[in-house]
Design a protein around this motif. Structure first.
Motif, mmCIF file in Angstrom:
data_model
loop_
_atom_site.group_PDB
_atom_site.id
_atom_site.type_symbol
_atom_site.label_atom_id
_atom_site.label_comp_id
_atom_site.label_asym_id
_atom_site.label_seq_id
_atom_site.Cartn_x
_atom_site.Cartn_y
_atom_site.Cartn_z
ATOM 1 N N VAL A 158 -4.149 31.743 1.921
ATOM 2 C CA VAL A 158 -5.103 30.650 2.158
ATOM 3 C C VAL A 158 -4.416 29.290 2.293
ATOM 4 O O VAL A 158 -5.060 28.305 2.695
ATOM 5 C CB VAL A 158 -6.162 30.561 1.027
ATOM 6 C CG1 VAL A 158 -7.030 31.811 1.020
ATOM 7 C CG2 VAL A 158 -5.508 30.347 -0.344
ATOM 8 N N GLU A 159 -3.132 29.221 1.956
ATOM 9 C CA GLU A 159 -2.429 27.934 2.008
ATOM 10 C C GLU A 159 -2.104 27.542 3.449
ATOM 11 O O GLU A 159 -1.745 28.407 4.260
ATOM 12 C CB GLU A 159 -1.131 28.009 1.191
ATOM 13 C CG GLU A 159 -1.319 28.373 -0.265
ATOM 14 C CD GLU A 159 -2.268 27.432 -1.000
ATOM 15 O OE1 GLU A 159 -2.369 26.247 -0.603
ATOM 16 O OE2 GLU A 159 -2.925 27.888 -1.951
ATOM 17 N N THR A 200 -9.965 21.209 1.667
ATOM 18 C CA THR A 200 -10.048 22.618 1.289
ATOM 19 C C THR A 200 -11.484 23.098 1.460
ATOM 20 O O THR A 200 -12.431 22.449 1.000
ATOM 21 C CB THR A 200 -9.607 22.801 -0.169
ATOM 22 O OG1 THR A 200 -8.295 22.257 -0.309
ATOM 23 C CG2 THR A 200 -9.594 24.268 -0.556
ATOM 24 N N ASP A 201 -11.642 24.244 2.092
ATOM 25 C CA ASP A 201 -12.970 24.787 2.330
ATOM 26 C C ASP A 201 -13.461 25.557 1.092
ATOM 27 O O ASP A 201 -12.704 25.785 0.142
ATOM 28 C CB ASP A 201 -12.950 25.688 3.567
ATOM 29 C CG ASP A 201 -14.272 25.632 4.325
ATOM 30 O OD1 ASP A 201 -15.318 25.469 3.678
ATOM 31 O OD2 ASP A 201 -14.254 25.759 5.560
ATOM 32 N N GLY A 202 -14.715 25.963 1.141
ATOM 33 C CA GLY A 202 -15.304 26.696 0.023
ATOM 34 C C GLY A 202 -14.535 27.960 -0.328
ATOM 35 O O GLY A 202 -14.465 28.364 -1.494
ATOM 36 N N CYS A 203 -13.929 28.578 0.676
ATOM 37 C CA CYS A 203 -13.207 29.836 0.463
ATOM 38 C C CYS A 203 -11.706 29.605 0.308
ATOM 39 O O CYS A 203 -10.922 30.552 0.389
ATOM 40 C CB CYS A 203 -13.477 30.790 1.616
ATOM 41 S SG CYS A 203 -12.806 30.203 3.187
ATOM 42 N N SER A 204 -11.303 28.344 0.130
ATOM 43 C CA SER A 204 -9.933 27.925 -0.191
ATOM 44 C C SER A 204 -8.987 27.787 0.993
ATOM 45 O O SER A 204 -7.868 27.300 0.821
ATOM 46 C CB SER A 204 -9.287 28.814 -1.262
ATOM 47 O OG SER A 204 -9.905 28.591 -2.518
ATOM 48 N N GLU A 240 -8.626 36.314 -1.185
ATOM 49 C CA GLU A 240 -8.466 35.080 -1.970
ATOM 50 C C GLU A 240 -9.602 34.097 -1.701
ATOM 51 O O GLU A 240 -9.441 32.886 -1.852
ATOM 52 C CB GLU A 240 -7.103 34.441 -1.649
ATOM 53 C CG GLU A 240 -5.931 35.350 -2.008
ATOM 54 C CD GLU A 240 -4.555 34.695 -1.804
ATOM 55 O OE1 GLU A 240 -4.493 33.552 -1.333
ATOM 56 O OE2 GLU A 240 -3.545 35.371 -2.126
ATOM 57 N N CYS A 241 -10.766 34.630 -1.311
ATOM 58 C CA CYS A 241 -11.885 33.755 -0.940
ATOM 59 C C CYS A 241 -12.731 33.336 -2.132
ATOM 60 O O CYS A 241 -13.554 32.427 -2.025
ATOM 61 C CB CYS A 241 -12.765 34.429 0.108
ATOM 62 S SG CYS A 241 -13.301 36.096 -0.314
ATOM 63 N N GLY A 242 -12.536 33.991 -3.285
ATOM 64 C CA GLY A 242 -13.388 33.691 -4.433
ATOM 65 C C GLY A 242 -14.695 34.465 -4.371
ATOM 66 O O GLY A 242 -14.989 35.146 -3.379
ATOM 67 N N THR A 243 -15.456 34.352 -5.431
ATOM 68 C CA THR A 243 -16.662 35.171 -5.600
ATOM 69 C C THR A 243 -17.901 34.295 -5.738
ATOM 70 O O THR A 243 -17.864 33.270 -6.404
ATOM 71 C CB THR A 243 -16.502 36.024 -6.876
ATOM 72 O OG1 THR A 243 -15.418 36.927 -6.693
ATOM 73 C CG2 THR A 243 -17.770 36.806 -7.186
ATOM 74 N N HIS A 244 -18.955 34.685 -5.063
ATOM 75 C CA HIS A 244 -20.274 34.111 -5.367
ATOM 76 C C HIS A 244 -21.336 35.178 -5.152
ATOM 77 O O HIS A 244 -21.102 36.172 -4.455
ATOM 78 C CB HIS A 244 -20.557 32.834 -4.559
ATOM 79 C CG HIS A 244 -20.601 32.996 -3.062
ATOM 80 N ND1 HIS A 244 -21.646 33.591 -2.402
ATOM 81 C CD2 HIS A 244 -19.721 32.632 -2.095
ATOM 82 C CE1 HIS A 244 -21.413 33.567 -1.098
ATOM 83 N NE2 HIS A 244 -20.248 33.009 -0.880
ATOM 84 N N TRP A 245 -22.490 34.963 -5.751
ATOM 85 C CA TRP A 245 -23.604 35.890 -5.550
ATOM 86 C C TRP A 245 -23.998 35.897 -4.076
ATOM 87 O O TRP A 245 -23.866 34.871 -3.399
ATOM 88 C CB TRP A 245 -24.801 35.488 -6.424
ATOM 89 C CG TRP A 245 -24.632 35.846 -7.864
ATOM 90 C CD1 TRP A 245 -24.042 35.078 -8.836
ATOM 91 C CD2 TRP A 245 -25.028 37.064 -8.517
ATOM 92 N NE1 TRP A 245 -24.053 35.741 -10.036
ATOM 93 C CE2 TRP A 245 -24.658 36.961 -9.876
ATOM 94 C CE3 TRP A 245 -25.669 38.228 -8.089
ATOM 95 C CZ2 TRP A 245 -24.896 37.977 -10.806
ATOM 96 C CZ3 TRP A 245 -25.920 39.238 -9.007
ATOM 97 C CH2 TRP A 245 -25.531 39.111 -10.352
ATOM 98 N N ARG A 300 -15.689 23.339 9.100
ATOM 99 C CA ARG A 300 -16.168 24.355 8.156
ATOM 100 C C ARG A 300 -16.305 25.743 8.829
ATOM 101 O O ARG A 300 -15.477 26.081 9.672
ATOM 102 C CB ARG A 300 -17.484 23.882 7.501
ATOM 103 C CG ARG A 300 -17.456 22.465 6.894
ATOM 104 C CD ARG A 300 -16.471 22.321 5.742
ATOM 105 N NE ARG A 300 -16.735 23.222 4.663
ATOM 106 C CZ ARG A 300 -17.530 23.001 3.620
ATOM 107 N NH1 ARG A 300 -18.140 21.847 3.533
ATOM 108 N NH2 ARG A 300 -17.681 23.900 2.669
ATOM 109 N N ALA A 324 -21.101 24.981 7.063
ATOM 110 C CA ALA A 324 -21.654 24.250 5.932
ATOM 111 C C ALA A 324 -21.784 22.766 6.278
ATOM 112 O O ALA A 324 -21.155 22.277 7.214
ATOM 113 C CB ALA A 324 -20.764 24.428 4.703
#
Lengths: 347, 347
Positions: free
Chosen positions: A163-164, A192-196, A105-110, A46, A266
């Motif tokens: 991210v691939e 796959t990790d949280g951020c892809s 390309e990591c995605g979004t979170h608060w 992780r 993580a």
């Protein structure tokens, strides 16, 4: 195999909850000096290996090409809290390569920092990929891609799908992981990790070995060894960037400087390098508890290994034996490393 | 004793983390029908016994005296998310007894419901004791105190220090716990809970027995048996009040109505009554993980016991085997109860 209890939560006079896990302390030749539990079971690394994943950013020359400073290199190694200074630093990294957050390309979170999250909401804003705790790592990937591509326009094309596992950028990251751990990624469990991006599972023995190499440079190529030294220097100079306000990685490296290079992951993973001893360590809590179990355990392990001054002891003692208070500030218990688990591990 | 693994987190093709624990399923005579792990080790009941702690509110006549409605009685049994409807309901309970939030001694924390927390921040407000997840339980204590005192002015005096074990209000709560569990509190380990009231440690065997009694009334005084029926009815009628949006207790009771009375507690505790079977159950995860471990385990246990329709199965299956996605919505793994741990427990 049942793993040893490494951390206990006491409430009143009895143990309320407890955390089992395993740990390995290894030198740069791969010799195991201390261990507890099963150190051969594959453990997804992780975010604990972000330091290893940042080596190509420096070793490739991208960091120098784009003039990345300490704070930016530290953010490339970070699981940050999404505080305003983290977001601004990611923006700056991307801008130096002629890019912006659209490539991420990591995605979004608060923001994981609760105050930062509430402040964002109070300002009527929503989070974006820059607030993702991995945005610095991904901005580093973007800078590496920009160097590979030659210019920013081509970089935007090259970075698509970075991210691939088979993408050119991710292959560089994988090569860095392989050389540091000594493990062929083709033979490692992959998920796959949280951020892809891909995350690989390594034996704690191999993760600790990788951190011994990261802390000393021994066994790495000269470029990666120099990169490791540069990252250790950068994180020690800008420890707020690697985690955030009140976070353990920040606290430890703000205090110890280059004596400790540590990184949380993580699901209860922690890795650290202790360069002056030539040692790396890695631990994983069975139950995946990071915030209270892995953190307390890694402090106990560092405390058991590193020569400490009185000042050092005053810092680590309350992090290894944490007083717990309730919403009224009353002391209700303690969270404490099980000393014997670490003390009896000496070979 | 090493406890059985009850829940596993899979990432890719391997188990990344796992959770050990113990559980007991008991009838109202105290006979153990199913069990796993050590069911005699004392476990702090924490918020899982709020239903038992709310019995005196009804059995004393206070609920009737102040005209408390379903939502208010459900909130008295709740660990709520601090959503606006929870706060308003606590205000209403207190107002009916001529009181306000000044009497609450539970302490303050930001709403555990993240959207509610951010909305509060966005409105430029800070939390108060009404947002504490225990404010409904404490408002129930305040109503009980108001009945004891005779009027609101005297109640404000009487209630001072009501969180202390020897206070008249807390002695009533303790008596309810004693009669339901069959355990003398003087012999039980005692500590301070998050909201400052005492929490006692009981064997899972005794907690499950208490919930069998709560679900059937068998073995309780007639007043408490009627109170138990009233609380089961209230929570089934107002399940949002007992937890909140998207929370397991709310989801299960909104679906099953009075067929299930369940309650989560901190540190991986869960208790439930299954009235139609005359059974109570209690479980505790070793590592104290509530949100993902105890919740998955309690769903598996309920599923293994309760006769289920296709609709029921469609609800519980994805709660017992949870698909995990990352910040980009990619499936990365699953969180799943270990079926054998529950199936092989039959005596």
């Amino acid at each position: 195999m049942t793993q040893p209890v490494l951390v206990e939560l006491w409430r009143g006079d009895i143990v309320e909850s407890f955390h089992r896990g395993a740990f390995a302390v290894v030198d740069s030749t791969g010799h195991v000096l201390h261990e507890g539990g099963d150190i051969d079971r594959p453990v997804y690394a992780r975010s604990a290996v972000k330091g290893l994943q940042a080596l190509p950013l420096v070793a490739s020359g991208a960091a120098e090409r784009f003039g990345l400073v300490d704070a930016e290199l530290a953010l490339a190694c970070a699981s940050h809290g999404g505080q305003p200074e983290h977001v601004a630093t990611a923006v700056s990294m991307l801008a130096k390569a002629g890019l912006d957050a659209d490539v991420l390309e990591c995605g979004t979170h608060w923001p994981s920092n609760e105050a930062a999250s509430r402040a964002l909401a109070a300002a009527g804003q929503a989070p974006c990929p820059l607030h993702n705790n991995c945005s610095g790592k991904h901005s580093g990937f973007a800078c590496l891609g920009a160097l590979m591509a030659g210019d920013a326009d081509r970089a935007r094309g090259l970075l698509r799908g970075y991210v691939e596992p088979e993408h050119a950028v991710m292959r560089e990251i994988g090569a860095s992981l392989e050389s540091a751990t000594g493990v062929r990624l083709a033979s490692a469990p992959r998920a796959t990790d949280g951020c892809s991006i891909p995350t690989y599972a390594f034996a704690l023995r191999a993760l600790a070995h990788a951190f011994a190499r990261l802390g000393t440079g021994a066994g790495l190529t000269p470029e990666r060894a120099r990169a490791a030294a540069r990252l250790r220097e950068a994180v020690a100079a800008a420890p707020l960037m690697v985690a955030g306000t009140g976070r353990l990685d920040t606290t430890l490296m703000a205090h110890f400087g280059q004596r400790v290079f540590c990184k949380v992951g993580a699901e209860g993973v922690y890795c650290a390098a202790l360069p002056e001893l030539g040692l790396g360590l890695a631990l994983k809590m069975d139950d995946g508890n990071t915030a209270r179990a892995a953190e307390v355990a890694v402090v106990a392990l560092i405390e058991s290994l590193l020569p400490l001054s009185d000042d050092d002891r005053a810092l680590v003692a309350p992090l290894r034996d944490v007083t717990l208070t309730n919403w009224n500030g009353r002391v209700v218990g303690r969270l404490a490393a099980v000393g014997e688990a670490f003390a009896q591990s000496a070979r």
